[in-house]
Enzyme design. Structure first.
Site, PDB file in Angstrom:
ATOM      1  N   LYS A 121       0.857  -1.182   0.000  1.00 43.26           N
ATOM      2  CA  LYS A 121       0.000   0.000   0.000  1.00 43.26           C
ATOM      3  C   LYS A 121       0.890   1.228   0.000  1.00 43.26           C
ATOM      4  O   LYS A 121       1.717   1.409   0.898  1.00 43.26           O
ATOM      5  CB  LYS A 121      -0.908  -0.001   1.221  1.00 43.26           C
ATOM      6  CG  LYS A 121      -1.780   1.243   1.291  1.00 43.26           C
ATOM      7  CD  LYS A 121      -2.806   1.178   2.384  1.00 43.26           C
ATOM      8  CE  LYS A 121      -3.609   2.463   2.420  1.00 43.26           C
ATOM      9  NZ  LYS A 121      -4.634   2.423   3.465  1.00 43.26           N
ATOM     10  N   LYS A 138      -2.129  -1.454  -3.836  1.00 44.35           N
ATOM     11  CA  LYS A 138      -3.003  -0.282  -3.785  1.00 44.35           C
ATOM     12  C   LYS A 138      -2.173   0.976  -3.840  1.00 44.35           C
ATOM     13  O   LYS A 138      -1.189   1.060  -3.106  1.00 44.35           O
ATOM     14  CB  LYS A 138      -3.799  -0.336  -2.480  1.00 44.35           C
ATOM     15  CG  LYS A 138      -4.638   0.874  -2.191  1.00 44.35           C
ATOM     16  CD  LYS A 138      -5.273   0.745  -0.834  1.00 44.35           C
ATOM     17  CE  LYS A 138      -6.107   1.961  -0.569  1.00 44.35           C
ATOM     18  NZ  LYS A 138      -6.707   1.926   0.759  1.00 44.35           N
TER      19      LYS A 138
HETATM   20  C1  PBG Z   1      -7.015   3.764   5.359  1.00 43.99           C
HETATM   21  C2  PBG Z   1      -7.559   3.502   4.012  1.00 43.99           C
HETATM   22  C3  PBG Z   1      -7.428   4.364   2.926  1.00 43.99           C
HETATM   23  C4  PBG Z   1      -8.077   3.768   1.870  1.00 43.99           C
HETATM   24  C5  PBG Z   1      -8.597   2.549   2.309  1.00 43.99           C
HETATM   25  N1  PBG Z   1      -8.257   2.398   3.629  1.00 43.99           N
HETATM   26  C6  PBG Z   1      -6.834   5.709   2.828  1.00 43.99           C
HETATM   27  C7  PBG Z   1      -5.562   5.995   3.460  1.00 43.99           C
HETATM   28  O1  PBG Z   1      -4.696   5.138   3.611  1.00 43.99           O
HETATM   29  O2  PBG Z   1      -5.411   7.147   3.850  1.00 43.99           O
HETATM   30  C8  PBG Z   1      -8.169   4.395   0.514  1.00 43.99           C
HETATM   31  C9  PBG Z   1      -9.173   3.866  -0.418  1.00 43.99           C
HETATM   32  C10 PBG Z   1      -9.450   4.753  -1.572  1.00 43.99           C
HETATM   33  O3  PBG Z   1      -8.819   5.807  -1.785  1.00 43.99           O
HETATM   34  O4  PBG Z   1     -10.357   4.400  -2.321  1.00 43.99           O
HETATM   35  N2  PBG Z   1      -6.768   2.679   6.141  1.00 43.99           N
END
Ligand code: PBG
Length: 341
Positions: A202, A265
């Site tokens: 991520k 991601k």
């Molecule tokens: C946070 C989380 C995020 C997303 C899913 N879980 C955002 C972040 O890490 O700040 C993003 C999903 C998206 O942008 O569609 N745990």
């Protein structure tokens, strides 16, 4: 036949593109509702929904409306939803304690979904950001995000989610060692059948902006909370967008710790990472087509600059072609309709 200059062209790839049917037959990648997961947002209240301003046609739903949505998605053939809670600002604290309340919005939503549509899998999120007044996925102390203290909370969250009926728990936090810790906590509580979908690679991405609007969870907006000295971004735990090899290292750790599924991601700016992870993974690979990727297509389509359906299907196909077995996407419901046509 030879060109006017006389030389031969013995190999002609265009033959396999010449009709709709031959293209259909020669196609390497298929997109199917089997592979799509719809992220959903739940909020307090009754019979209501709110559109997320930076995510046109995507809403936060109250539990009753969430159940209606889940029934629709199940009828369309989607296998799973990934659920995220919009927690009122007043319930957010630096220790994210509300996350562990046994009958708050989130486990209540999971129970309602599993009761109404038991076959539809529910994927829960075990990061702290929806509950954390500092806007971080982990506990912030002295200006740093505390890895092990965060994992202690996540272990309890995972068990709470499993008790509520979650089929899969998904740590989206990027703390080190959390997959093994969650596996251990789930097994100790008897939830050996609950799977773990790890957010393996991520990235610290700017494409999460609209999602943070949806949950009001942007760390840069939290600088005036009681807990001062809050980092303004997630760079100390989410990955550097410049790194690809590091994704393989994260993959190896997650597989060793017992991840059942792994995820990359965002998706579109990281297709090479999806490919690398897929090459090294012996479990299914998911990709998250995140909020900003959705917003870009939506905004361009609203301006008449892009064809929404064609571009969304092309993006999803590209993510599959790169190596994703499964895609989390806000286009899931529309794509299920488009694929039916
Ligand atoms: C946070 C989380 C995020 C997303 C899913 N879980 C955002 C972040 O890490 O700040 C993003 C999903 C998206 O942008 O569609 N745990």
């Amino acid at each position: 036949m030879s060109p006017s200059s006389g030389y031969e062209i013995p190999i002609r790839p265009r033959r396999l593109r010449s009709t709709k049917n031959i293209r259909r037959m020669a196609r390497e990648t298929r997109l199917s509702t089997d592979d799509l997961i719809a992220p959903l947002f739940v909020m307090d209240g009754e019979n209501d929904r709110e559109e997320i301003s930076s995510m046109p046609d995507t809403h936060r739903h109250t539990i009753d409306r969430l159940v209606d949505k889940a029934e629709t998605l199940h009828a369309l053939g989607l296998p799973a939803v990934a659920l995220f809670p919009a927690i009122p600002e007043g319930l957010k604290t630096p220790d994210a304690a509300h996350a562990l309340e046994p009958d708050h919005l989130y486990p209540n939503a999971v129970r309602a979904l599993k009761e109404a549509v038991p076959e539809l899998m529910v994927i829960t999120d075990t990061a702290l950001d929806p509950y954390n007044s500092d806007g971080h996925d982990g506990i912030v102390r002295g200006g740093t995000i505390r890895n092990d203290a965060t994992i202690d909370v996540m272990r309890e969250m995972a068990v709470l989610h499993a008790e509520a009926g979650a089929d899969i728990v998904a740590p989206s936090d990027m703390m080190d060692g959390r997959v093994g810790a969650l596996r251990n906590a789930l097994d100790a509580a008897g939830h050996t059948d609950v799977a773990i979908l790890s957010y393996t690679a991520k990235y610290s991405s700017n494409y999460y902006g609209p999602f943070r609007d949806a949950l009001d969870s942007a760390p840069e907006d939290k600088a005036d909370t009681p807990n001062k000295n809050i980092p303004e971004n997630k760079d100390t735990y989410q990955m550097d967008p410049a790194n690809g090899e590091e994704a393989v290292r994260e993959l190896r750790l997650d597989l060793d710790e017992g991840a059942d599924l792994v995820m990359v991601k965002p998706a579109l700016p990281y297709l090479d990472v999806i490919h690398r992870v897929q090459q090294h993974s012996d479990v299914p690979v998911a990709a998250y087509n995140v909020s900003g990727e959705y917003a870009m297509i939506k905004a361009a389509a609203q301006n008449g600059w892009l064809d929404e359906k064609a571009c969304a299907l092309e993006a999803l196909t590209g993510i599959r072609r790169a190596g994703a077995d499964v895609i989390l996407t806000y286009f899931a419901e529309d794509a299920a309709h488009w694929l039916e046509q």
